[in-house]
Write a protein that holds these residues in place. Structure first.
Motif, PDB file in Angstrom:
ATOM      1  N   ASP A  20       0.853  -1.181   0.000  1.00 23.78           N
ATOM      2  CA  ASP A  20       0.000   0.000   0.000  1.00 23.78           C
ATOM      3  C   ASP A  20       0.893   1.237   0.000  1.00 23.78           C
ATOM      4  N   LEU A  21       0.658   2.131  -0.952  1.00 28.25           N
ATOM      5  CA  LEU A  21       1.520   3.296  -1.128  1.00 28.25           C
ATOM      6  C   LEU A  21       1.642   4.137   0.144  1.00 28.25           C
ATOM      7  N   THR A  22       0.603   4.124   0.977  1.00 29.89           N
ATOM      8  CA  THR A  22       0.588   5.002   2.151  1.00 29.89           C
ATOM      9  C   THR A  22       1.494   4.517   3.276  1.00 29.89           C
ATOM     10  N   ILE A  23       1.943   3.255   3.223  1.00 29.06           N
ATOM     11  CA  ILE A  23       2.791   2.759   4.315  1.00 29.06           C
ATOM     12  C   ILE A  23       4.065   2.092   3.808  1.00 29.06           C
ATOM     13  N   THR A  24       4.337   2.205   2.516  1.00 30.88           N
ATOM     14  CA  THR A  24       5.538   1.598   1.950  1.00 30.88           C
ATOM     15  C   THR A  24       6.570   2.679   1.680  1.00 30.88           C
ATOM     16  N   GLY A  25       7.717   2.560   2.321  1.00 35.07           N
ATOM     17  CA  GLY A  25       8.754   3.574   2.205  1.00 35.07           C
ATOM     18  C   GLY A  25       9.802   3.227   1.166  1.00 35.07           C
ATOM     19  N   ALA A  26      10.468   4.257   0.697  1.00 38.33           N
ATOM     20  CA  ALA A  26      11.585   4.096  -0.239  1.00 38.33           C
ATOM     21  C   ALA A  26      12.891   4.093   0.539  1.00 38.33           C
ATOM     22  N   VAL A  27      13.963   3.728  -0.152  1.00 33.92           N
ATOM     23  CA  VAL A  27      15.309   3.835   0.424  1.00 33.92           C
ATOM     24  C   VAL A  27      16.140   4.716  -0.494  1.00 33.92           C
ATOM     25  N   ARG A  28      17.010   5.512   0.092  1.00 32.76           N
ATOM     26  CA  ARG A  28      17.900   6.341  -0.724  1.00 32.76           C
ATOM     27  C   ARG A  28      18.857   5.434  -1.477  1.00 32.76           C
ATOM     28  N   SER A  29      18.966   5.676  -2.775  1.00 30.18           N
ATOM     29  CA  SER A  29      19.759   4.775  -3.607  1.00 30.18           C
ATOM     30  C   SER A  29      20.041   5.427  -4.949  1.00 30.18           C
ATOM     31  N   THR A  30      21.171   5.033  -5.542  1.00 35.03           N
ATOM     32  CA  THR A  30      21.474   5.417  -6.913  1.00 35.03           C
ATOM     33  C   THR A  30      21.596   4.174  -7.797  1.00 35.03           C
ATOM     34  N   ALA A  31      21.103   3.030  -7.300  1.00 31.45           N
ATOM     35  CA  ALA A  31      21.216   1.765  -8.034  1.00 31.45           C
ATOM     36  C   ALA A  31      20.174   1.708  -9.149  1.00 31.45           C
ATOM     37  N   THR A  32      20.637   1.786 -10.373  1.00 33.20           N
ATOM     38  CA  THR A  32      19.727   1.791 -11.525  1.00 33.20           C
ATOM     39  C   THR A  32      19.815   0.500 -12.339  1.00 33.20           C
ATOM     40  N   THR A  33      20.700  -0.418 -11.945  1.00 33.23           N
ATOM     41  CA  THR A  33      20.856  -1.680 -12.663  1.00 33.23           C
ATOM     42  C   THR A  33      20.770  -2.836 -11.683  1.00 33.23           C
ATOM     43  N   LEU A  34      20.531  -4.034 -12.201  1.00 34.27           N
ATOM     44  CA  LEU A  34      20.457  -5.217 -11.342  1.00 34.27           C
ATOM     45  C   LEU A  34      21.744  -5.446 -10.550  1.00 34.27           C
ATOM     46  N   PRO A  35      22.916  -5.420 -11.166  1.00 31.62           N
ATOM     47  CA  PRO A  35      24.139  -5.617 -10.379  1.00 31.62           C
ATOM     48  C   PRO A  35      24.287  -4.597  -9.249  1.00 31.62           C
ATOM     49  N   GLU A  36      23.874  -3.365  -9.502  1.00 36.40           N
ATOM     50  CA  GLU A  36      23.983  -2.335  -8.462  1.00 36.40           C
ATOM     51  C   GLU A  36      22.996  -2.603  -7.318  1.00 36.40           C
ATOM     52  N   VAL A  37      21.771  -3.034  -7.663  1.00 35.06           N
ATOM     53  CA  VAL A  37      20.804  -3.369  -6.620  1.00 35.06           C
ATOM     54  C   VAL A  37      21.302  -4.557  -5.798  1.00 35.06           C
ATOM     55  N   ILE A  38      21.816  -5.577  -6.470  1.00 35.28           N
ATOM     56  CA  ILE A  38      22.316  -6.760  -5.767  1.00 35.28           C
ATOM     57  C   ILE A  38      23.455  -6.374  -4.829  1.00 35.28           C
ATOM     58  N   ALA A  39      24.328  -5.488  -5.268  1.00 36.45           N
ATOM     59  CA  ALA A  39      25.426  -5.038  -4.404  1.00 36.45           C
ATOM     60  C   ALA A  39      24.881  -4.356  -3.156  1.00 36.45           C
ATOM     61  N   GLU A  40      23.806  -3.567  -3.300  1.00 37.21           N
ATOM     62  CA  GLU A  40      23.196  -2.919  -2.132  1.00 37.21           C
ATOM     63  C   GLU A  40      22.574  -3.949  -1.188  1.00 37.21           C
ATOM     64  N   VAL A  41      21.881  -4.934  -1.754  1.00 37.83           N
ATOM     65  CA  VAL A  41      21.233  -5.957  -0.928  1.00 37.83           C
ATOM     66  C   VAL A  41      22.277  -6.763  -0.161  1.00 37.83           C
ATOM     67  N   GLU A  42      23.411  -7.024  -0.798  1.00 36.03           N
ATOM     68  CA  GLU A  42      24.483  -7.769  -0.136  1.00 36.03           C
ATOM     69  C   GLU A  42      24.992  -7.037   1.107  1.00 36.03           C
ATOM     70  N   GLU A  43      24.902  -5.726   1.078  1.00 37.72           N
ATOM     71  CA  GLU A  43      25.397  -4.927   2.205  1.00 37.72           C
ATOM     72  C   GLU A  43      24.317  -4.615   3.228  1.00 37.72           C
TER      73      GLU A  43
END
Length: 316
Positions: A264-287
């Motif tokens: 639900d948009l009203t209770i789902t938050g974002a995270v600050r990130s500059t990850a625009t590709t899958l490898p970059e997202v995976i690197a963030e998740v690893e950390e």
């Protein structure tokens, strides 16, 4: 005498484990179709349900999916997710029959008096989903519902079996679940009972992302960083929208963010990130050191047992 060693590329050494998880999930999905009469797959448009749908299609390929998918629509949605949902079920050359989509509307539940909307029209409808879900399961007489929950998300989900049994009211009793030795699943139920099935139980968030990369699975764009107008409330970055209005003391700013989970948009938050590709997202998740729900879902912060309380009532 010299000995040689084989160096495994760290980019691919997780693939055998992913194939084991894939095989387990496919087995579970097929087992449900063999044992139960009328299953359905719960689909939110989030990464876990997208992976689950991908696995379900794999389980029965080249035949069409033998059950529909069900989206419980709060009406407070990310537009990108709804657009992706509609595109995902549309017939294609590879999937000429498309996918049967059932939409259960929380707004309709409000309009018919099944639930009461919060006093604040912009408030979360997340808890209202339970009644809408239970009504849809009863209306279509579904006796099994696949869900994309994982045990690493929350302590309540860590308690849950792969086959999670619900009574005639759709409620969950963690003390009344069946043992599953050697991955043997007992799907026998009495009239009125049902079972929620979680083929991704043993996956982690990192497994999900690595599998998405391995299988080249398409996702809604909100999972990748972009500039959005957001504001901070109780430590969570919310998107400014018609459903989320900043209070006088909350300042809206344009920031680079992405989403780790969809709800639900009203209770789902974002995270600050500059990850625009899958490898970059995976690197963030690893950390990452905090689960995606722990970091970005306001509904799980109401108490330490918030998820378990909702599940006992019949939540996903």
């Amino acid at each position: 005498m010299t000995t040689s060693t084989t160096t495994v590329d760290p980019a691919i050494d997780h693939i055998p484990a992913l194939r084991i998880l894939e095989s387990e999930a496919v087995h579970i999905i097929r087992e449900v179709v063999a044992e139960l009469e009328n299953p359905v797959l719960l689909f939110s448009g989030g990464k876990d349900s997208i992976v689950l749908l991908h696995l379900a299609e794999k389980a029965f390929r080249p035949h069409p999916l033998p059950f529909p998918i069900l989206h419980v629509d709060t009406g407070h949605n990310f537009s990108e997710v709804i657009a992706f949902r509609d595109k995902r079920v549309t017939p294609t050359a590879a999937r000429p029959d498309g996918i049967r989509l059932i939409v259960a509307s929380v707004q309709e539940s409000i309009d018919t008096g099944r639930v009461e909307e919060p006093d604040d029209p912009s408030g979360s409808r997340n808890r209202l989903q339970t009644r809408t879900l239970l009504d849809a399961l009863e209306h279509y007489k579904f006796d099994a519902a696949f869900g994309g929950a994982r045990r690493d998300e929350d302590r309540a989900r860590a308690k849950e079996r792969v086959f999670s049994f619900r009574d005639e009211f759709g409620q969950w009793d963690p003390r009344a679940q069946r043992a599953e030795p050697w991955s043997l699943y007992n799907g026998r139920i009495r009239r009125g009972e049902s079972v929620r099935v979680f083929p991704l139980s043993n996956w982690t968030e990192l497994d999900i992302w690595r599998y998405i990369e391995l299988e080249n699975i398409e996702l809604p764009p909100i999972y990748f960083a972009s500039q959005r107008e957001v504001f901070t409330r109780d430590g969570i970055l919310l998107t400014a929208s018609p459903f989320t209005h900043p209070r006088p003391d909350e300042k809206v700013a344009t920031e680079w963010v992405r989403y780790r989970t969809v709800g639900d948009l009203t209770i789902t938050g974002a995270v600050r990130s500059t990850a625009t590709t899958l490898p970059e997202v995976i690197a963030e998740v690893e950390e990452a050191t905090v689960s995606e729900r722990g970091e970005t879902r306001a509904d799980d912060r109401t108490s330490s047992a918030a998820m378990e309380d909702r599940k006992r009532e019949g939540y996903f």
